[in-house]
Design a protein around this motif. Structure first.
Motif, PDB file in Angstrom:
ATOM      1  N   ALA A   1       0.853  -1.189   0.000  1.00 29.15           N
ATOM      2  CA  ALA A   1       0.000   0.000   0.000  1.00 29.15           C
ATOM      3  C   ALA A   1       0.887   1.237   0.000  1.00 29.15           C
ATOM      4  O   ALA A   1       2.031   1.189   0.454  1.00 29.15           O
ATOM      5  CB  ALA A   1      -0.887  -0.002   1.239  1.00 29.15           C
ATOM      6  N   PRO A   2       0.384   2.350  -0.505  1.00 29.62           N
ATOM      7  CA  PRO A   2       1.151   3.593  -0.408  1.00 29.62           C
ATOM      8  C   PRO A   2       1.394   3.940   1.063  1.00 29.62           C
ATOM      9  O   PRO A   2       0.555   3.662   1.923  1.00 29.62           O
ATOM     10  CB  PRO A   2       0.240   4.642  -1.051  1.00 29.62           C
ATOM     11  N   THR A   3       2.523   4.544   1.357  1.00 32.35           N
ATOM     12  CA  THR A   3       2.817   4.971   2.725  1.00 32.35           C
ATOM     13  C   THR A   3       2.066   6.259   3.034  1.00 32.35           C
ATOM     14  O   THR A   3       1.578   6.949   2.134  1.00 32.35           O
ATOM     15  CB  THR A   3       4.322   5.220   2.908  1.00 32.35           C
ATOM     16  N   ALA A   4       1.996   6.592   4.302  1.00 27.46           N
ATOM     17  CA  ALA A   4       1.316   7.829   4.714  1.00 27.46           C
ATOM     18  C   ALA A   4       1.966   9.052   4.074  1.00 27.46           C
ATOM     19  O   ALA A   4       1.278   9.988   3.660  1.00 27.46           O
ATOM     20  CB  ALA A   4       1.317   7.949   6.234  1.00 27.46           C
ATOM     21  N   ILE A   5       3.296   9.059   3.952  1.00 23.74           N
ATOM     22  CA  ILE A   5       3.952  10.218   3.342  1.00 23.74           C
ATOM     23  C   ILE A   5       3.682  10.288   1.842  1.00 23.74           C
ATOM     24  O   ILE A   5       3.529  11.361   1.280  1.00 23.74           O
ATOM     25  CB  ILE A   5       5.462  10.266   3.656  1.00 23.74           C
ATOM     26  N   GLU A   6       3.578   9.118   1.177  1.00 22.38           N
ATOM     27  CA  GLU A   6       3.229   9.131  -0.253  1.00 22.38           C
ATOM     28  C   GLU A   6       1.804   9.632  -0.450  1.00 22.38           C
ATOM     29  O   GLU A   6       1.538  10.433  -1.347  1.00 22.38           O
ATOM     30  CB  GLU A   6       3.404   7.739  -0.851  1.00 22.38           C
ATOM     31  N   LEU A   7       0.892   9.188   0.392  1.00 20.39           N
ATOM     32  CA  LEU A   7      -0.498   9.651   0.293  1.00 20.39           C
ATOM     33  C   LEU A   7      -0.614  11.130   0.636  1.00 20.39           C
ATOM     34  O   LEU A   7      -1.404  11.856   0.052  1.00 20.39           O
ATOM     35  CB  LEU A   7      -1.398   8.830   1.220  1.00 20.39           C
ATOM     36  N   GLY A   8       0.195  11.586   1.587  1.00 23.20           N
ATOM     37  CA  GLY A   8       0.113  12.968   2.035  1.00 23.20           C
ATOM     38  C   GLY A   8       0.791  13.954   1.118  1.00 23.20           C
ATOM     39  O   GLY A   8       0.746  15.161   1.341  1.00 23.20           O
ATOM     40  N   CYS A   9       1.436  13.450   0.086  1.00 20.97           N
ATOM     41  CA  CYS A   9       2.107  14.331  -0.859  1.00 20.97           C
ATOM     42  C   CYS A   9       1.863  13.796  -2.265  1.00 20.97           C
ATOM     43  O   CYS A   9       2.788  13.433  -2.979  1.00 20.97           O
ATOM     44  CB  CYS A   9       3.599  14.394  -0.553  1.00 20.97           C
ATOM     45  N   ALA A  10       0.596  13.728  -2.671  1.00 18.63           N
ATOM     46  CA  ALA A  10       0.245  13.129  -3.957  1.00 18.63           C
ATOM     47  C   ALA A  10      -0.580  14.055  -4.834  1.00 18.63           C
ATOM     48  O   ALA A  10      -1.137  13.617  -5.826  1.00 18.63           O
ATOM     49  CB  ALA A  10      -0.512  11.822  -3.723  1.00 18.63           C
ATOM     50  N   ASP A  11      -0.670  15.315  -4.486  1.00 15.69           N
ATOM     51  CA  ASP A  11      -1.502  16.258  -5.230  1.00 15.69           C
ATOM     52  C   ASP A  11      -0.621  17.153  -6.098  1.00 15.69           C
ATOM     53  O   ASP A  11       0.094  18.014  -5.583  1.00 15.69           O
ATOM     54  CB  ASP A  11      -2.313  17.105  -4.244  1.00 15.69           C
ATOM     55  N   PRO A  12      -0.648  16.990  -7.435  1.00 13.28           N
ATOM     56  CA  PRO A  12       0.197  17.823  -8.297  1.00 13.28           C
ATOM     57  C   PRO A  12      -0.158  19.310  -8.199  1.00 13.28           C
ATOM     58  O   PRO A  12       0.693  20.164  -8.431  1.00 13.28           O
ATOM     59  CB  PRO A  12      -0.059  17.300  -9.709  1.00 13.28           C
ATOM     60  N   ALA A  13      -1.400  19.611  -7.833  1.00 13.74           N
ATOM     61  CA  ALA A  13      -1.808  21.013  -7.708  1.00 13.74           C
ATOM     62  C   ALA A  13      -1.343  21.617  -6.387  1.00 13.74           C
ATOM     63  O   ALA A  13      -1.406  22.835  -6.209  1.00 13.74           O
ATOM     64  CB  ALA A  13      -3.334  21.121  -7.815  1.00 13.74           C
ATOM     65  N   ASN A  14      -0.892  20.785  -5.465  1.00 15.84           N
ATOM     66  CA  ASN A  14      -0.455  21.258  -4.155  1.00 15.84           C
ATOM     67  C   ASN A  14       0.808  20.480  -3.772  1.00 15.84           C
ATOM     68  O   ASN A  14       0.784  19.660  -2.861  1.00 15.84           O
ATOM     69  CB  ASN A  14      -1.591  21.030  -3.141  1.00 15.84           C
ATOM     70  N   PRO A  15       1.958  20.702  -4.456  1.00 16.41           N
ATOM     71  CA  PRO A  15       3.156  19.900  -4.230  1.00 16.41           C
ATOM     72  C   PRO A  15       3.774  20.163  -2.857  1.00 16.41           C
ATOM     73  O   PRO A  15       3.482  21.146  -2.204  1.00 16.41           O
ATOM     74  CB  PRO A  15       4.092  20.339  -5.352  1.00 16.41           C
ATOM     75  N   CYS A  16       4.641  19.239  -2.450  1.00 20.27           N
ATOM     76  CA  CYS A  16       5.289  19.290  -1.139  1.00 20.27           C
ATOM     77  C   CYS A  16       6.764  19.626  -1.289  1.00 20.27           C
ATOM     78  O   CYS A  16       7.381  19.319  -2.292  1.00 20.27           O
ATOM     79  CB  CYS A  16       5.206  17.926  -0.462  1.00 20.27           C
ATOM     80  N   SER A  17       7.320  20.206  -0.244  1.00 19.46           N
ATOM     81  CA  SER A  17       8.770  20.345  -0.160  1.00 19.46           C
ATOM     82  C   SER A  17       9.225  19.360   0.900  1.00 19.46           C
ATOM     83  O   SER A  17       9.251  19.674   2.075  1.00 19.46           O
ATOM     84  CB  SER A  17       9.169  21.781   0.179  1.00 19.46           C
ATOM     85  N   LEU A  18       9.485  18.146   0.462  1.00 17.30           N
ATOM     86  CA  LEU A  18       9.849  17.079   1.397  1.00 17.30           C
ATOM     87  C   LEU A  18      11.173  17.395   2.061  1.00 17.30           C
ATOM     88  O   LEU A  18      12.008  18.060   1.482  1.00 17.30           O
ATOM     89  CB  LEU A  18       9.945  15.753   0.643  1.00 17.30           C
ATOM     90  N   PRO A  19      11.447  16.918   3.237  1.00 22.01           N
ATOM     91  CA  PRO A  19      10.609  16.025   4.028  1.00 22.01           C
ATOM     92  C   PRO A  19       9.778  16.740   5.081  1.00 22.01           C
ATOM     93  O   PRO A  19       9.210  16.114   5.956  1.00 22.01           O
ATOM     94  CB  PRO A  19      11.634  15.121   4.703  1.00 22.01           C
ATOM     95  N   ASN A  20       9.666  18.052   5.018  1.00 25.01           N
ATOM     96  CA  ASN A  20       9.055  18.746   6.146  1.00 25.01           C
ATOM     97  C   ASN A  20       7.654  19.286   5.893  1.00 25.01           C
ATOM     98  O   ASN A  20       7.115  19.982   6.727  1.00 25.01           O
ATOM     99  CB  ASN A  20       9.963  19.888   6.588  1.00 25.01           C
ATOM    100  N   ALA A  21       7.054  19.019   4.754  1.00 25.21           N
ATOM    101  CA  ALA A  21       5.716  19.560   4.512  1.00 25.21           C
ATOM    102  C   ALA A  21       4.894  18.549   3.729  1.00 25.21           C
ATOM    103  O   ALA A  21       5.393  17.892   2.837  1.00 25.21           O
ATOM    104  CB  ALA A  21       5.813  20.859   3.728  1.00 25.21           C
ATOM    105  N   LEU A  22       3.617  18.459   4.072  1.00 25.29           N
ATOM    106  CA  LEU A  22       2.692  17.597   3.346  1.00 25.29           C
ATOM    107  C   LEU A  22       1.542  18.453   2.855  1.00 25.29           C
ATOM    108  O   LEU A  22       1.251  19.510   3.396  1.00 25.29           O
ATOM    109  CB  LEU A  22       2.177  16.475   4.246  1.00 25.29           C
TER     110      LEU A  22
END
Length: 182
Positions: free
Chosen positions: A76-97
């Motif tokens: 299954a996708p991990t929580a961090i993968e699920l929490g950063c999966a929106d192309p319209a709202n990208p993340c600056s990993l590892p500190n933001a989802l």
């Protein structure tokens, strides 16, 4: 849940079949932006799948064994993968989802074949080839925004190669040499 059985046809042929059911439940709670919707990390997702496998071994004599295996596995996708999966709202990993759109689970199909043998009671060897193909693999893609990105399911990825090993044991000492070309 797991089931397996090995059926022997004479002393030389052995067939193994198995199946494993995996179920993963992921509950994410967003305490800053609760309630779901765009930008919220709230989600309740369930991933389930039966993963089959089968194998065949042939042992013409005690010092030589040929094998062939096929199997499927999933994750299954991990929580961090699920929490950063929106192309319209990208993340600056590892500190933001950001948002939490659905991702599909990764399914891997693996084929493996090879030979194993024993030169003496102290010296064993094996050589084989393998191929693993991931369907719906999850990759991190760069966003148009500098320094950020998002996870997305990707068609297929493949890992294939061959491996060889030689190992020996004498009394309490064991040594081995392994090589994998991937």
């Amino acid at each position: 849940l797991f089931a397996t059985d090995t059926i022997s046809a004479g002393k030389s042929w052995h067939f193994t079949v198995s199946a494993r059911y995996n179920r993963s439940t992921i509950h994410n709670t967003d305490r800053i932006n609760p309630g779901g919707g765009p930008g919220s990390l709230d989600s309740n997702q369930v991933f389930g799948r039966v993963n089959p496998a089968a194998g065949l071994t042939y042992t013409p004599f005690a010092a030589l064994n040929a094998y062939f295996n096929w199997g499927q596995g999933s994750r299954a996708p991990t929580a961090i993968e699920l929490g950063c999966a929106d192309p319209a709202n990208p993340c600056s990993l590892p500190n933001a989802l950001a948002g939490d759109p659905p991702l599909r689970q990764v399914v891997t199909t693996t084929w493996e074949a090879g030979l194993r043998g024993k030169v003496s009671s102290y010296l064993r060897w094996n050589a084989g080839a393998f191929r693993a193909e991931n369907r719906d693999d999850i990759l991190f893609l760069a966003s148009q925004q500098t320094g950020s990105g998002y996870f997305q399911n990707f068609g297929k990825t493949r890992r294939e190669g061959w491996q060889a090993a030689l190992d020996s044991s004498y009394r309490r000492i064991t040594a081995g040499l392994d090589y994998t070309f991937l």
